[in-house]
Design a protein around this motif. Structure first.
Motif, mmCIF file in Angstrom:
data_model
loop_
_atom_site.group_PDB
_atom_site.id
_atom_site.type_symbol
_atom_site.label_atom_id
_atom_site.label_comp_id
_atom_site.label_asym_id
_atom_site.label_seq_id
_atom_site.Cartn_x
_atom_site.Cartn_y
_atom_site.Cartn_z
ATOM 1 N N MET A 1 -7.161 1.781 -28.696
ATOM 2 C CA MET A 1 -8.410 1.208 -28.189
ATOM 3 C C MET A 1 -9.047 2.120 -27.151
ATOM 4 O O MET A 1 -10.268 2.302 -27.139
ATOM 5 C CB MET A 1 -8.131 -0.175 -27.600
ATOM 6 C CG MET A 1 -9.373 -0.950 -27.344
ATOM 7 S SD MET A 1 -10.241 -1.169 -28.907
ATOM 8 C CE MET A 1 -11.257 -2.547 -28.503
ATOM 9 N N VAL A 2 -8.236 2.713 -26.291
ATOM 10 C CA VAL A 2 -8.765 3.631 -25.283
ATOM 11 C C VAL A 2 -9.416 4.835 -25.953
ATOM 12 O O VAL A 2 -10.516 5.254 -25.584
ATOM 13 C CB VAL A 2 -7.649 4.074 -24.312
ATOM 14 C CG1 VAL A 2 -8.156 5.126 -23.343
ATOM 15 C CG2 VAL A 2 -7.080 2.891 -23.552
ATOM 16 N N VAL A 3 -8.775 5.359 -26.975
ATOM 17 C CA VAL A 3 -9.326 6.516 -27.685
ATOM 18 C C VAL A 3 -10.611 6.135 -28.411
ATOM 19 O O VAL A 3 -11.572 6.907 -28.428
ATOM 20 C CB VAL A 3 -8.273 7.097 -28.657
ATOM 21 C CG1 VAL A 3 -8.879 8.142 -29.562
ATOM 22 C CG2 VAL A 3 -7.107 7.684 -27.873
ATOM 23 N N ARG A 4 -10.657 4.942 -28.993
ATOM 24 C CA ARG A 4 -11.883 4.494 -29.672
ATOM 25 C C ARG A 4 -13.033 4.375 -28.687
ATOM 26 O O ARG A 4 -14.175 4.744 -29.007
ATOM 27 C CB ARG A 4 -11.634 3.164 -30.383
ATOM 28 C CG ARG A 4 -10.799 3.312 -31.644
ATOM 29 C CD ARG A 4 -10.555 1.994 -32.326
ATOM 30 N NE ARG A 4 -11.814 1.453 -32.834
ATOM 31 C CZ ARG A 4 -11.940 0.217 -33.307
ATOM 32 N NH1 ARG A 4 -10.898 -0.597 -33.316
ATOM 33 N NH2 ARG A 4 -13.093 -0.210 -33.756
ATOM 34 N N VAL A 5 -12.766 3.863 -27.488
ATOM 35 C CA VAL A 5 -13.820 3.751 -26.470
ATOM 36 C C VAL A 5 -14.301 5.133 -26.046
ATOM 37 O O VAL A 5 -15.505 5.386 -25.963
ATOM 38 C CB VAL A 5 -13.304 2.938 -25.257
ATOM 39 C CG1 VAL A 5 -14.259 3.055 -24.088
ATOM 40 C CG2 VAL A 5 -13.105 1.484 -25.638
ATOM 41 N N ILE A 6 -13.358 6.041 -25.802
ATOM 42 C CA ILE A 6 -13.741 7.407 -25.407
ATOM 43 C C ILE A 6 -14.531 8.078 -26.517
ATOM 44 O O ILE A 6 -15.516 8.783 -26.259
ATOM 45 C CB ILE A 6 -12.494 8.218 -25.008
ATOM 46 C CG1 ILE A 6 -11.907 7.658 -23.710
ATOM 47 C CG2 ILE A 6 -12.824 9.698 -24.843
ATOM 48 C CD1 ILE A 6 -10.585 8.266 -23.323
ATOM 49 N N ASP A 7 -14.143 7.854 -27.771
ATOM 50 C CA ASP A 7 -14.884 8.427 -28.896
ATOM 51 C C ASP A 7 -16.305 7.874 -28.979
ATOM 52 O O ASP A 7 -17.216 8.564 -29.451
ATOM 53 C CB ASP A 7 -14.147 8.183 -30.210
ATOM 54 C CG ASP A 7 -12.919 9.061 -30.363
ATOM 55 O OD1 ASP A 7 -12.826 10.072 -29.630
ATOM 56 O OD2 ASP A 7 -12.050 8.750 -31.208
ATOM 57 N N ASN A 8 -16.512 6.629 -28.563
ATOM 58 C CA ASN A 8 -17.862 6.065 -28.556
ATOM 59 C C ASN A 8 -18.710 6.612 -27.415
ATOM 60 O O ASN A 8 -19.938 6.630 -27.507
ATOM 61 C CB ASN A 8 -17.806 4.531 -28.452
ATOM 62 C CG ASN A 8 -17.593 3.876 -29.791
ATOM 63 O OD1 ASN A 8 -18.367 4.091 -30.713
ATOM 64 N ND2 ASN A 8 -16.543 3.102 -29.917
ATOM 65 N N GLY B 1 -0.749 16.981 -24.698
ATOM 66 C CA GLY B 1 -1.268 15.899 -23.885
ATOM 67 C C GLY B 1 -2.771 15.792 -24.009
ATOM 68 O O GLY B 1 -3.424 16.548 -24.729
ATOM 69 N N LEU B 2 -3.315 14.861 -23.313
ATOM 70 C CA LEU B 2 -4.741 14.616 -23.303
ATOM 71 C C LEU B 2 -5.332 15.275 -22.065
ATOM 72 O O LEU B 2 -4.867 15.042 -20.949
ATOM 73 C CB LEU B 2 -5.002 13.102 -23.282
ATOM 74 C CG LEU B 2 -6.442 12.648 -23.261
ATOM 75 C CD1 LEU B 2 -7.137 13.041 -24.555
ATOM 76 C CD2 LEU B 2 -6.502 11.145 -23.089
ATOM 77 N N LEU B 3 -6.336 16.092 -22.258
ATOM 78 C CA LEU B 3 -6.982 16.767 -21.141
ATOM 79 C C LEU B 3 -7.941 15.794 -20.475
ATOM 80 O O LEU B 3 -8.844 15.263 -21.114
ATOM 81 C CB LEU B 3 -7.744 18.002 -21.622
ATOM 82 C CG LEU B 3 -8.472 18.809 -20.567
ATOM 83 C CD1 LEU B 3 -7.478 19.367 -19.554
ATOM 84 C CD2 LEU B 3 -9.242 19.934 -21.206
ATOM 85 N N VAL B 4 -7.713 15.535 -19.207
ATOM 86 C CA VAL B 4 -8.535 14.591 -18.449
ATOM 87 C C VAL B 4 -9.224 15.343 -17.329
ATOM 88 O O VAL B 4 -8.571 15.996 -16.514
ATOM 89 C CB VAL B 4 -7.675 13.445 -17.873
ATOM 90 C CG1 VAL B 4 -8.517 12.513 -17.039
ATOM 91 C CG2 VAL B 4 -6.973 12.695 -18.988
ATOM 92 N N ASN B 5 -10.539 15.243 -17.304
ATOM 93 C CA ASN B 5 -11.312 15.860 -16.223
ATOM 94 C C ASN B 5 -11.507 14.836 -15.127
ATOM 95 O O ASN B 5 -12.055 13.759 -15.361
ATOM 96 C CB ASN B 5 -12.675 16.328 -16.737
ATOM 97 C CG ASN B 5 -12.524 17.453 -17.720
ATOM 98 O OD1 ASN B 5 -11.621 18.260 -17.608
ATOM 99 N ND2 ASN B 5 -13.401 17.511 -18.704
#
Length: 132
Positions: free
Chosen positions: A112-119, A42-46
């Motif tokens: 798209m969400v991952v691209r935004v987080i990567d930016n 999964g994706l770790l979300v803080n």
């Protein structure tokens, strides 16, 4: 003439449970061996922590909204994904903040969400939160 009863009190009907237990154990072993355990990644979300200082509560934050069509809004203004990091950089030069919130529409793509987080990730002072 007296009738004799044909009862043998010495013989009682006993059911041998050993074969049934053998079958139960064989089925148990079969299900244990054939069951596959998959570890889901999964994706770790803080999650953001509550701030007690009133001056920090009113500090502006970076808010990126993702529409269902893939359009991005940076603090309410349309922006392209290629220009997002430049907009964040100029915002951080004018404002002191340590939080970034990504609000994605429920039909927005995960890519798209991952691209935004990567930016947003290169700005180490920002804590990225996922909003609703």
């Amino acid at each position: 003439m007296a009738r004799r009863k044909h009862t043998d009190e010495g013989q009682e009907a006993d059911v041998d449970m050993t074969p049934m237990l053998d079958i139960v154990f064989i089925l148990l072993i079969f299900f244990i061996v054939t069951t596959s355990f998959i570890k889901e990644e999964g994706l770790l979300v803080n999650k953001p922590k509550a701030k007690n200082n009133p001056s920090e509560v009113n500090a502006p934050s970076v808010v990126v909204q993702i529409a269902e069509t893939g359009q991005l809004k940076f603090n309410g203004k349309l922006v392209d994904i290629e220009r997002l990091s430049a907009r964040i950089e100029s915002f951080l030069s004018e404002n002191q903040t340590d939080s970034a919130v990504v609000i994605a529409h429920h039909d927005a793509t995960h890519e798209m969400v991952v691209r935004v987080i990567d930016n947003i990730k290169p700005f180490e002072q920002l804590t990225i939160s996922i909003g609703k």
